[in-house]
Design a protein around this motif. Structure first.
Motif, PDB file in Angstrom:
ATOM      1  N   GLU A  44       0.804  -1.266  -0.002  1.00  0.00           N
ATOM      2  CA  GLU A  44      -0.033   0.047  -0.110  1.00  0.00           C
ATOM      3  C   GLU A  44       0.774   1.262  -0.047  1.00  0.00           C
ATOM      4  O   GLU A  44       1.731   1.174   0.945  1.00  0.00           O
ATOM      5  CB  GLU A  44      -0.880  -0.020   1.257  1.00  0.00           C
ATOM      6  N   TYR A  45       0.800   2.094  -1.087  1.00  0.00           N
ATOM      7  CA  TYR A  45       1.537   3.279  -1.127  1.00  0.00           C
ATOM      8  C   TYR A  45       0.805   4.657  -0.705  1.00  0.00           C
ATOM      9  O   TYR A  45      -0.224   4.712  -1.324  1.00  0.00           O
ATOM     10  CB  TYR A  45       2.309   3.184  -2.499  1.00  0.00           C
ATOM     11  N   SER A  46       1.221   5.177   0.271  1.00  0.00           N
ATOM     12  CA  SER A  46       0.798   6.441   0.590  1.00  0.00           C
ATOM     13  C   SER A  46       1.683   7.754   0.569  1.00  0.00           C
ATOM     14  O   SER A  46       2.724   7.521   0.650  1.00  0.00           O
ATOM     15  CB  SER A  46       0.245   6.158   2.350  1.00  0.00           C
ATOM     16  N   HIS A  47       1.200   8.717   0.293  1.00  0.00           N
ATOM     17  CA  HIS A  47       1.841  10.224  -0.001  1.00  0.00           C
ATOM     18  C   HIS A  47       2.109  10.648   1.220  1.00  0.00           C
ATOM     19  O   HIS A  47       1.419  11.035   2.116  1.00  0.00           O
ATOM     20  CB  HIS A  47       1.067  11.029  -0.980  1.00  0.00           C
ATOM     21  N   GLN A  48       3.409  10.946   1.412  1.00  0.00           N
ATOM     22  CA  GLN A  48       3.928  11.512   2.622  1.00  0.00           C
ATOM     23  C   GLN A  48       3.209  12.803   2.936  1.00  0.00           C
ATOM     24  O   GLN A  48       3.035  12.688   4.367  1.00  0.00           O
ATOM     25  CB  GLN A  48       5.520  11.710   2.511  1.00  0.00           C
ATOM     26  N   SER A  49       3.404  13.878   2.335  1.00  0.00           N
ATOM     27  CA  SER A  49       2.624  15.134   2.670  1.00  0.00           C
ATOM     28  C   SER A  49       1.450  15.205   2.936  1.00  0.00           C
ATOM     29  O   SER A  49       0.883  15.618   3.963  1.00  0.00           O
ATOM     30  CB  SER A  49       3.364  16.234   2.009  1.00  0.00           C
ATOM     31  N   SER A  50       0.637  14.401   2.154  1.00  0.00           N
ATOM     32  CA  SER A  50      -0.954  14.534   2.266  1.00  0.00           C
ATOM     33  C   SER A  50      -1.629  13.484   3.069  1.00  0.00           C
ATOM     34  O   SER A  50      -2.554  13.705   3.668  1.00  0.00           O
ATOM     35  CB  SER A  50      -1.508  14.704   0.876  1.00  0.00           C
ATOM     36  N   GLY A  51      -0.620  12.332   3.106  1.00  0.00           N
ATOM     37  CA  GLY A  51      -1.139  11.275   3.837  1.00  0.00           C
ATOM     38  C   GLY A  51      -2.220  10.376   2.962  1.00  0.00           C
ATOM     39  O   GLY A  51      -2.820   9.273   3.591  1.00  0.00           O
ATOM     40  N   LYS A  52      -2.515  10.843   1.868  1.00  0.00           N
ATOM     41  CA  LYS A  52      -3.405  10.175   1.106  1.00  0.00           C
ATOM     42  C   LYS A  52      -2.802   8.740   0.472  1.00  0.00           C
ATOM     43  O   LYS A  52      -1.650   8.709   0.118  1.00  0.00           O
ATOM     44  CB  LYS A  52      -3.895  11.024  -0.069  1.00  0.00           C
ATOM     45  N   LEU A  53      -3.802   7.836   0.147  1.00  0.00           N
ATOM     46  CA  LEU A  53      -3.380   6.510  -0.265  1.00  0.00           C
ATOM     47  C   LEU A  53      -3.203   6.882  -1.886  1.00  0.00           C
ATOM     48  O   LEU A  53      -3.941   7.596  -2.671  1.00  0.00           O
ATOM     49  CB  LEU A  53      -4.698   5.400  -0.209  1.00  0.00           C
ATOM     50  N   ILE A  54      -1.878   6.464  -2.421  1.00  0.00           N
ATOM     51  CA  ILE A  54      -1.670   6.452  -3.713  1.00  0.00           C
ATOM     52  C   ILE A  54      -2.039   5.586  -4.541  1.00  0.00           C
ATOM     53  O   ILE A  54      -2.807   5.545  -5.715  1.00  0.00           O
ATOM     54  CB  ILE A  54      -0.046   6.614  -4.185  1.00  0.00           C
ATOM     55  N   GLY A  55      -2.067   4.257  -3.939  1.00  0.00           N
ATOM     56  CA  GLY A  55      -2.484   3.109  -4.711  1.00  0.00           C
ATOM     57  C   GLY A  55      -1.830   1.873  -4.029  1.00  0.00           C
ATOM     58  O   GLY A  55      -1.170   1.889  -3.151  1.00  0.00           O
ATOM     59  N   THR A  56      -2.308   0.727  -4.558  1.00  0.00           N
ATOM     60  CA  THR A  56      -2.032  -0.493  -3.942  1.00  0.00           C
ATOM     61  C   THR A  56      -1.516  -1.371  -4.912  1.00  0.00           C
ATOM     62  O   THR A  56      -1.737  -1.282  -6.170  1.00  0.00           O
ATOM     63  CB  THR A  56      -2.939  -1.363  -3.001  1.00  0.00           C
ATOM     64  N   ARG A  57      -0.759  -2.501  -4.572  1.00  0.00           N
ATOM     65  CA  ARG A  57      -0.089  -3.407  -5.716  1.00  0.00           C
ATOM     66  C   ARG A  57      -0.232  -4.634  -4.944  1.00  0.00           C
ATOM     67  O   ARG A  57       0.270  -4.949  -3.740  1.00  0.00           O
ATOM     68  CB  ARG A  57       1.289  -2.975  -5.660  1.00  0.00           C
ATOM     69  N   GLU A  58      -0.675  -5.727  -5.923  1.00  0.00           N
ATOM     70  CA  GLU A  58      -0.590  -7.029  -5.150  1.00  0.00           C
ATOM     71  C   GLU A  58       0.634  -7.878  -5.531  1.00  0.00           C
ATOM     72  O   GLU A  58       1.143  -7.492  -6.649  1.00  0.00           O
ATOM     73  CB  GLU A  58      -1.602  -8.143  -5.946  1.00  0.00           C
ATOM     74  N   VAL A  59       1.317  -8.606  -4.634  1.00  0.00           N
ATOM     75  CA  VAL A  59       2.668  -9.223  -4.888  1.00  0.00           C
ATOM     76  C   VAL A  59       2.318 -10.754  -5.017  1.00  0.00           C
ATOM     77  O   VAL A  59       1.762 -11.548  -4.449  1.00  0.00           O
ATOM     78  CB  VAL A  59       3.434  -8.844  -3.762  1.00  0.00           C
ATOM     79  N   ALA A  60       2.903 -11.150  -6.010  1.00  0.00           N
ATOM     80  CA  ALA A  60       2.723 -12.751  -6.411  1.00  0.00           C
ATOM     81  C   ALA A  60       3.749 -13.472  -5.318  1.00  0.00           C
ATOM     82  O   ALA A  60       4.959 -13.011  -5.288  1.00  0.00           O
ATOM     83  CB  ALA A  60       3.300 -12.971  -7.920  1.00  0.00           C
ATOM     84  N   PHE A  61       3.522 -14.399  -4.844  1.00  0.00           N
ATOM     85  CA  PHE A  61       4.269 -15.276  -4.086  1.00  0.00           C
ATOM     86  C   PHE A  61       4.877 -16.696  -4.650  1.00  0.00           C
ATOM     87  O   PHE A  61       3.989 -17.380  -4.967  1.00  0.00           O
ATOM     88  CB  PHE A  61       3.312 -15.703  -2.928  1.00  0.00           C
TER      89      PHE A  61
END
Ligand code: SF4
Length: 348
Positions: free
Chosen positions: A268-285
């Motif tokens: 889960e990637y979040s923007h540092q200054s605004s704290g808003k979610l940028i987006g998510t990525r699924e990771v293959a195992f």
């Protein structure tokens, strides 16, 4: 080249400089020692850096650049300054704020011994297991165990059940740019969640043994827990006087829980200054691939090979590295590249 001699290694170059400028010998000897610390002498890095176990984040740092990680041990002040950068401290504050959202009632318990400090983590796990079984979201869940013969520790950022009932392991990453990172930057993140899954799965399957923790962290199983801690355990309905009793209880709770292996890995990637979610990525195992990678990284720690710096395709990493000016690997890489270009020109 020094006075017509070919100086192949860093040590040879330094010896040459010492002969030429003896008044600089103390400084140059220090540089030589630092260089020796990064090569493979008789001791493995585990022995040299006095390590009995590794953290998952250590391997993630290693996946970025092994030389940078090794410099971090030899030049701890530079590393400390890097850790104090605003991006790192802001990331830590966001993690803490999110943890407090799900754990609003913070209790202060005095920890006197090392066993007490580890016991606090075990108690926190004992509280989170039933919450997770009940379908609640938990944060900062400690994981530990042996992977490829090495004891690892880590802390999972978030565990929860998806709407379809899958157990999801998610890791929050903060970014100064308001965009998702490109794949080379996420390699370490994928390694991190993959390793967390291996550790979590082995814990709930009962593969983690009491002695793994006691031996690798050098803890005394018979250490009586501090009085503050014993009072706290009693208020939670736990009967444990020694560290071993608490650890045994946790291992039983984990293996008898209805928790199974992690189903999904997510970043889960979040923007540092605004704290808003940028987006998510699924990771293959891919377990086999992941274990091969871990063995490759561990070969360095076991002294089976020298550390590797970044190659020219990823030279952009060097531009943001605090060791850029003094890095031997980077200088040698530029030299190698220059020689390759010269040879190519001559062949033309
Ligand atoms: Fe690694 Fe480049 Fe930093 Fe050297 S300058 S430690 S090769 S990232």
């Amino acid at each position: 080249v020094g006075d017509g001699q070919s100086l192949e290694t860093t040590e040879e170059r330094i010896d040459y400089l010492i002969k030429k400028w003896p008044n600089l010998a103390p400084l140059l000897e220090r540089v030589k020692n630092r260089s020796a610390a990064l090569s493979v002498p008789n001791q493995s890095p585990m022995e040299r850096f006095l390590k009995r176990h590794l953290s998952v984040t250590q391997l993630c740092e290693q996946s970025w650049c092994e030389i940078k990680m090794a410099y971090g041990f030899v030049k701890p002040k530079v590393r400390m300054l890097e850790m104090q950068k605003t991006e790192v401290t802001t990331g830590a504050s966001i993690h803490l704020a999110r943890e407090l959202e799900v754990k609003p009632d913070v209790v202060t318990v005095a920890a006197v011994t090392r066993e007490d400090r580890e016991a606090l983590k075990l108690i926190s796990m004992l509280q989170m297991v039933p919450a997770l079984e009940a379908g609640q979201l938990v944060r900062e869940f400690p994981v530990f165990g042996v992977l490829e013969g090495m004891f690892f520790m880590g802390v999972v950022d978030k565990l929860y059940r998806s709407d379809s009932g899958e157990l999801v392991l998610s890791e929050l990453k903060t970014r100064s740019h308001n965009s998702l990172p490109r794949p080379p930057r996420t390699r370490g993140h994928s390694l991190q969640v993959g390793m967390y899954k291996l550790l979590f799965d082995s814990m709930v399957k009962g593969s983690v043994k009491r002695d793994h923790l006691l031996h690798n962290l050098q803890l005394d199983p018979n250490q009586v827990l501090g009085s503050d801690l014993q009072t706290h355990t009693r208020t939670l309905g736990l009967q444990a006087v020694t560290f071993r009793e608490l650890l045994d209880h946790l291992l039983v709770v984990l293996t008898c829980s209805n928790l199974c292996a992690i189903d999904k890995l997510r970043l889960e990637y979040s923007h540092q200054s605004s704290g808003k979610l940028i987006g998510t990525r699924e990771v293959a195992f891919e377990e086999a691939q992941l274990r091969t990678k871990i063995r490759g990284y561990l070969a360095y720690w076991r002294g089976e090979r020298v550390p590797q710096g970044v190659e020219v395709e990823e030279a952009w990493k060097c531009r943001m590295c605090p060791y850029e000016e003094t890095c031997d690997w980077r200088r040698d890489r530029s030299h190698r590249l220059m020689m390759v270009n010269k040879r190519a020109k001559l062949e033309c």
